[in-house]
Scaffold this motif. Structure first.
Motif, PDB file in Angstrom:
ATOM      1  N   MET A   1       0.803  -1.199   0.000  1.00 31.02           N
ATOM      2  CA  MET A   1       0.000   0.000   0.000  1.00 31.02           C
ATOM      3  C   MET A   1       0.852   1.271   0.000  1.00 31.02           C
ATOM      4  SD  MET A   1      -3.051  -1.138   2.578  1.00 31.02           S
ATOM      5  CE  MET A   1      -4.006   0.300   2.176  1.00 31.02           C
ATOM      6  N   VAL A 122      -1.335   4.659   5.691  1.00 30.60           N
ATOM      7  CA  VAL A 122      -1.137   3.235   5.405  1.00 30.60           C
ATOM      8  C   VAL A 122      -1.365   2.399   6.657  1.00 30.60           C
ATOM      9  CG1 VAL A 122       0.605   1.500   4.810  1.00 30.60           C
ATOM     10  CG2 VAL A 122       0.326   3.537   3.386  1.00 30.60           C
ATOM     11  N   SER A 125      -5.047   2.437   7.636  1.00 28.14           N
ATOM     12  CA  SER A 125      -5.927   1.773   6.668  1.00 28.14           C
ATOM     13  C   SER A 125      -5.943   0.255   6.851  1.00 28.14           C
ATOM     14  CB  SER A 125      -5.515   2.121   5.237  1.00 28.14           C
ATOM     15  OG  SER A 125      -4.322   1.467   4.880  1.00 28.14           O
ATOM     16  N   VAL A 126      -4.927  -0.293   7.528  1.00 27.33           N
ATOM     17  CA  VAL A 126      -4.915  -1.740   7.784  1.00 27.33           C
ATOM     18  C   VAL A 126      -5.278  -2.067   9.236  1.00 27.33           C
ATOM     19  CG1 VAL A 126      -3.342  -2.281   5.881  1.00 27.33           C
ATOM     20  CG2 VAL A 126      -2.396  -1.777   8.148  1.00 27.33           C
ATOM     21  N   GLY A 127      -5.801  -1.078   9.960  1.00 27.02           N
ATOM     22  CA  GLY A 127      -6.360  -1.347  11.272  1.00 27.02           C
ATOM     23  C   GLY A 127      -5.595  -0.846  12.473  1.00 27.02           C
ATOM     24  N   TYR A 140      -2.163  -2.064  17.652  1.00 23.83           N
ATOM     25  CA  TYR A 140      -3.213  -2.944  17.147  1.00 23.83           C
ATOM     26  C   TYR A 140      -3.540  -3.967  18.220  1.00 23.83           C
ATOM     27  CZ  TYR A 140      -6.105  -5.871  14.286  1.00 23.83           C
ATOM     28  OH  TYR A 140      -7.182  -6.553  13.802  1.00 23.83           O
TER      29      TYR A 140
END
Length: 165
Positions: A1, A122, A125-127, A140
């Motif tokens: 990404m 980035v 956007s993936v959590g 995370y």
């Protein structure tokens, strides 16, 4: 990404509790010195230090962020492995370390602002969630991630290597 030619470098991820304690005390002294808080109250000192280093509490359900494995410190590098200028060094304890510092200041540092935006966009956007006080720190599944997302934490503290096996 990431845009072509950019990559992530991971500086730091899971830490054993003993290292978290050491970092708290070593970095804590540096933070207090740099902010002129060596004679401040205990509460003021803890507040200043905790912006950059988690209090080393040996509590499984409210552990230091890096002891969960859910915190990671990252930056952007180019194809040759060179770290890009992000405005401060990793583990810098200044106001410029704040994730959104270059969003609010008219500094003429658009390239730095844009690099931080790329990294943040980035990762989020993936959590991951971003820690406001450190542009390099993302979470995370730990308690900070849970607080920001208003959901239960996934990860508890794991304080030794043996616990991870």
């Amino acid at each position: 990404m990431l845009p072509e030619g950019l990559f992530l470098r991971v500086w730091d991820a899971w830490r054993p509790f003993a290292l978290q304690e050491e970092l708290y005390h070593v970095y804590g002294a540096q933070i207090l010195e740099s902010q002129g808080l060596t004679n401040a109250s205990f509460e003021e000192k803890q507040q200043a230090i905790s912006q950059f280093v988690s209090l080393p509490r040996p509590e499984r359900d409210c552990p230091p962020l890096h002891t969960t494995g859910g915190a990671v410190d990252v930056t952007l590098i180019d194809a040759l492995g060179n770290e890009l200028d992000m405005g401060t060094a990793f583990d810098s304890f200044s106001e410029k370390s704040a994730s959104y510092f270059y969003e609010h200041e008219q500094t003429g540092e658009e390239e730095i602002r844009n690099r931080r935006r790329i990294l943040r966009n980035v990762m989020c956007s993936v959590g991951f969630t971003c820690l406001d006080s450190e542009w390099w720190h993302y979470d995370y599944g730990n308690r900070e991630w849970a607080r920001q997302r208003k959901v239960p934490a996934i990860y508890r503290g794991a304080f030794t290597v043996e616990e991870l096996q």
